[in-house]
Write an enzyme that holds these catalytic residues in place. Structure first.
Site, PDB file in Angstrom:
ATOM      1  CG  ASP A 114      24.091 -19.086 -25.394  1.00  0.00           C
ATOM      2  OD1 ASP A 114      24.866 -18.927 -24.433  1.00  0.00           O
ATOM      3  OD2 ASP A 114      24.469 -19.406 -26.537  1.00  0.00           O
TER       4      ASP A 114
ATOM      5  CG  HIS B 132      23.856 -14.886 -27.332  1.00  0.00           C
ATOM      6  ND1 HIS B 132      24.796 -15.646 -28.003  1.00  0.00           N
ATOM      7  CD2 HIS B 132      22.663 -15.506 -27.557  1.00  0.00           C
ATOM      8  CE1 HIS B 132      24.195 -16.652 -28.608  1.00  0.00           C
ATOM      9  NE2 HIS B 132      22.903 -16.591 -28.362  1.00  0.00           N
TER      10      HIS B 132
ATOM     11  CG  HIS C  10      19.361 -15.288 -31.182  1.00  0.00           C
ATOM     12  ND1 HIS C  10      19.408 -16.280 -32.123  1.00  0.00           N
ATOM     13  CD2 HIS C  10      20.019 -15.779 -30.098  1.00  0.00           C
ATOM     14  CE1 HIS C  10      20.034 -17.331 -31.620  1.00  0.00           C
ATOM     15  NE2 HIS C  10      20.412 -17.047 -30.391  1.00  0.00           N
TER      16      HIS C  10
ATOM     17  CG  HIS D 134      19.433 -22.192 -25.152  1.00  0.00           C
ATOM     18  ND1 HIS D 134      19.975 -23.409 -25.505  1.00  0.00           N
ATOM     19  CD2 HIS D 134      19.858 -21.302 -26.082  1.00  0.00           C
ATOM     20  CE1 HIS D 134      20.695 -23.252 -26.609  1.00  0.00           C
ATOM     21  NE2 HIS D 134      20.644 -21.992 -26.984  1.00  0.00           N
TER      22      HIS D 134
END
Ligand SMILES: [Zn+2]
Length: 242
Positions: free
Chosen positions: A55, A106, A110, A201
């Site tokens: 991610d 995603h 964020h 990640h």
């Protein structure tokens, strides 16, 4: 299960996963992981396969190292990209798919989407989806909401855009300042069983600075673990989700 029950269960699942991400020490992980995350993340998956997912990229400071390590290990993965990151590193998005990996969505920014804003949710998710399709050269199939928070707006937006929400069943807590290759592997290890979806990640843009180096160091350990158990690591497109 009827649709209302399924929706309630999905909302609870999202809330549970959110708790796990924000306060994992306060939550008993194994039971929640089994009962909450699995229906959205691993149910119906190939029992000899583990989905490897990253991610928060693409990030020019770290993603190239992850890609090189994956090449050395002969492993392909799924990358859940942030539109805002991809816009700054479009060539890296294309490189990722050219090297055989799968690009997924995603979100654009964020941030958790706690409050209902369906028009904004659809606008942002569409923008991110189109950026991934245009810049990576393949229409994305999967969506993972930031922090695993799948509220109604993004869930509906994902459905309209033909994206399937995917969370995870295992993680290495690779976003923390204390993370090392050994700690990431040790944390992930109990969950590295057939049908799992592993969250890592490839960028530290929402994590402790340089935490991606722990992820990088963990990859050979995770690969060896899987190889010795005849488990195949690969992207979600090979995971045979039901
Ligand atoms: Zn994230």
């Amino acid at each position: 299960m009827d649709r209302a029950r399924a929706a309630r269960r999905a909302a609870l699942a999202a809330a549970g996963v959110q708790l796990l991400h924000l306060a994992p020490a306060a939550v008993r992980l194994p039971p929640l992981r089994r009962t909450v995350a699995r229906p959205l993340a691993g149910y119906g998956a190939d029992p000899r396969h583990i989905a490897l997912t990253f991610d928060d990229g693409p990030d020019p400071r770290s993603t190239p190292y992850i890609l090189d390590a994956l090449d050395r290990l002969g492993i392909r993965a799924t990358f859940f990209l942030l539109g805002a990151m991809l816009e700054r590193a479009p060539a890296l998005g294309r490189e990722l798919t050219d090297r055989g990996h799968e690009a997924a969505v995603h979100g654009w920014h964020h941030r958790p989407q706690w409050y209902p804003a369906p028009a904004r949710d659809l606008r942002e998710l569409r923008r991110a989806t189109e950026a991934v399709a245009d810049l990576c050269g393949a229409r994305p199939r999967w969506y993972r909401p930031p922090y695993g928070v799948l509220t109604a707006g993004p869930a509906l937006a994902a459905r309209r855009l033909g994206l399937r929400p995917v969370l995870w069943t295992a993680w290495g807590r690779d976003w923390t300042e204390q993370a090392t290759g050994d700690s990431v592997y040790a944390t992930a290890r109990p969950g590295l069983t057939g049908g799992a979806t592993l969250l890592l990640h490839d960028s530290d843009c929402t994590s402790a600075p340089d935490s991606w180096r722990a992820t990088l160091a963990a990859l050979p350990l995770i690969a060896t673990h899987c190889r010795t158990r005849s488990l195949t690591l690969g992207p979600l497109r090979h995971h045979a989700l039901a």
